[in-house]
Design a protein around this motif. Sequence first.
Motif, PDB file in Angstrom:
ATOM      1  N   ASN A 165       0.871  -1.182   0.000  1.00  0.00           N
ATOM      2  CA  ASN A 165       0.000   0.000   0.000  1.00  0.00           C
ATOM      3  C   ASN A 165       0.905   1.228   0.000  1.00  0.00           C
ATOM      4  OD1 ASN A 165       0.713   0.728   2.783  1.00  0.00           O
ATOM      5  ND2 ASN A 165      -0.369  -1.181   3.283  1.00  0.00           N
ATOM      6  N   SER A 166       0.320   2.419   0.001  1.00  0.00           N
ATOM      7  CA  SER A 166       1.138   3.631  -0.140  1.00  0.00           C
ATOM      8  C   SER A 166       2.076   3.854   1.044  1.00  0.00           C
ATOM      9  CB  SER A 166       0.220   4.844  -0.308  1.00  0.00           C
ATOM     10  OG  SER A 166      -0.530   5.033   0.865  1.00  0.00           O
ATOM     11  N   THR A 180       4.611 -10.193  -7.053  1.00  0.00           N
ATOM     12  CA  THR A 180       3.891  -9.010  -7.509  1.00  0.00           C
ATOM     13  C   THR A 180       3.713  -8.055  -6.333  1.00  0.00           C
ATOM     14  OG1 THR A 180       1.794 -10.112  -7.079  1.00  0.00           O
ATOM     15  CG2 THR A 180       2.639 -10.234  -9.328  1.00  0.00           C
ATOM     16  N   CYS A 181       3.782  -6.762  -6.624  1.00  0.00           N
ATOM     17  CA  CYS A 181       3.699  -5.736  -5.587  1.00  0.00           C
ATOM     18  C   CYS A 181       2.477  -4.873  -5.915  1.00  0.00           C
ATOM     19  CB  CYS A 181       4.963  -4.896  -5.575  1.00  0.00           C
ATOM     20  SG  CYS A 181       6.477  -5.891  -5.401  1.00  0.00           S
ATOM     21  N   PRO A 182       1.380  -5.016  -5.158  1.00  0.00           N
ATOM     22  CA  PRO A 182       0.122  -4.371  -5.524  1.00  0.00           C
ATOM     23  C   PRO A 182       0.230  -2.863  -5.763  1.00  0.00           C
ATOM     24  CG  PRO A 182      -0.177  -5.854  -3.654  1.00  0.00           C
ATOM     25  CD  PRO A 182       1.289  -5.827  -3.958  1.00  0.00           C
ATOM     26  N   TYR A 183       1.046  -2.162  -4.962  1.00  0.00           N
ATOM     27  CA  TYR A 183       1.145  -0.704  -5.083  1.00  0.00           C
ATOM     28  C   TYR A 183       2.391  -0.276  -5.876  1.00  0.00           C
ATOM     29  CZ  TYR A 183       0.317   4.140  -3.628  1.00  0.00           C
ATOM     30  OH  TYR A 183       0.048   5.493  -3.609  1.00  0.00           O
ATOM     31  N   GLY A 184       3.203  -1.258  -6.298  1.00  0.00           N
ATOM     32  CA  GLY A 184       4.384  -0.917  -7.079  1.00  0.00           C
ATOM     33  C   GLY A 184       5.680  -1.236  -6.349  1.00  0.00           C
ATOM     34  N   ILE A 185       6.773  -0.960  -7.029  1.00  0.00           N
ATOM     35  CA  ILE A 185       8.100  -1.208  -6.454  1.00  0.00           C
ATOM     36  C   ILE A 185       8.752   0.132  -6.162  1.00  0.00           C
ATOM     37  CG2 ILE A 185      10.409  -2.153  -6.885  1.00  0.00           C
ATOM     38  CD1 ILE A 185       9.059  -4.095  -8.903  1.00  0.00           C
TER      39      ILE A 185
END
Length: 336
Positions: A165-166, A180-185
């Motif tokens: 998350n953020s 996989t990274c739901p909010y990004g890398i």
Amino acid sequence: MKWTTFLFLALTPLTCALLRFQCSQLVVQRLDPLVEPGLIPSSHVHQIVGGNSFNATMDPKKDMPGESTCTTCSMAEDFSNYWTAVLYFRARNGTYKRVPQLSQITGGVGGITVYYMSDALYDTAQKSKVTAFKPGFRMFIGDVTAKTKADAERFRQLTYTCMQNSGTRAPESLSLPNTTCPYGIMANVRFPTCWDGVNLDSPDHMAHMSYPSSGTFESQGPCPATHPVRMPQVLFEVVWDTSKFNNKAEWPTDGSQPFAWSFGDATGYANHADYVFGWKGDALQKLMDTPCVVNCPTAKTQGNAAMNKCTQKAVVDENIDGWLPSLPGGHQAYYS
Ligand SMILES: *[C@@H]1O[C@H](CO)[C@@H](O)[C@H](O)[C@H]1NC(C)=O
Ligand SMILES: *[C@@H]1O[C@H](CO)[C@@H](O)[C@H](O)[C@H]1NC(C)=O
Ligand SMILES: *[C@@H]1O[C@H](CO)[C@@H](O)[C@H](O)[C@H]1NC(C)=O
């Protein structure tokens, strides 16, 4: 740094400066005035933020605040340039697609979060103040040829965080996440904090700086005798929005992860970044001397619209988006 640290700081009386601000995208293209000055195009794609006098050649004697007419950073007196390589997704059919950066500002495109820390977070006595960078100062950190964990371990604080998350700030890894990274890398780059006090640059753009002789800046490690001048801790946070590429059915069948830096490294160990100082006058020193955290009241700032309006047209005319048969410059992803 854990997000909870900020929550704690927000509630505690402080005497240290921790400047944290956003910069939106200036331009994405193959230029590198630090490592490959004058080369058009440079070897690989970069994403660049900061003052709009960024150019293929940037003479250290040049007055960056004087030559720039705008900056993409919310700190209105910061005409520095900050840049990193760019992340690409490699599809099963072997083509590449640029991964966008998650913008942290309304209406913004890409960009990064920049930190300057004047002191260890809990050093309320401000025992060891920092000296701001001088005009013409520049530095690099990381190794574009790194391929192993041991290569990456020569640098103390170049990491990735797989964001759930953020607010995710941990754990941090030296290699790109395999899941996989739901909010990004998030790619984190912390530069060394001890200066030799003499050279604004060096042949490898690193030798004029050093890590503390033990520990880190944050743990108040002392500077070595060769590099006695304590400088602000500069940290970039870049969030690569991988959400469009999280379908495992499109990931490599051998279990490896599908992202690669724009020069080909898919291990992640070659994480690196560039910094060219360009604050106006003594604005940075003043901020570093002022007790404040995150939103420093004495800082001259500008709004999102002004930041977003500051952009540069790429001088290198090539396709860096779309599904590309190779990474711009002819690179292919490598895993070892
Ligand atoms: C970059 O340098 C070239 C050549 O010196 C010059 O013509 C151009 O105006 C510069 N661009 C910017 C944005 O300063
Ligand atoms: C390769 O794969 C991507 C992602 O699935 C797809 O969008 C693209 O059209 C494919 N390109 C070719 C040439 O098949
Ligand atoms: C991903 O996998 C590689 C290869 O097995 C391994 O070396 C690396 O440590 C892994 N990265 C993370 C973040 O777990």
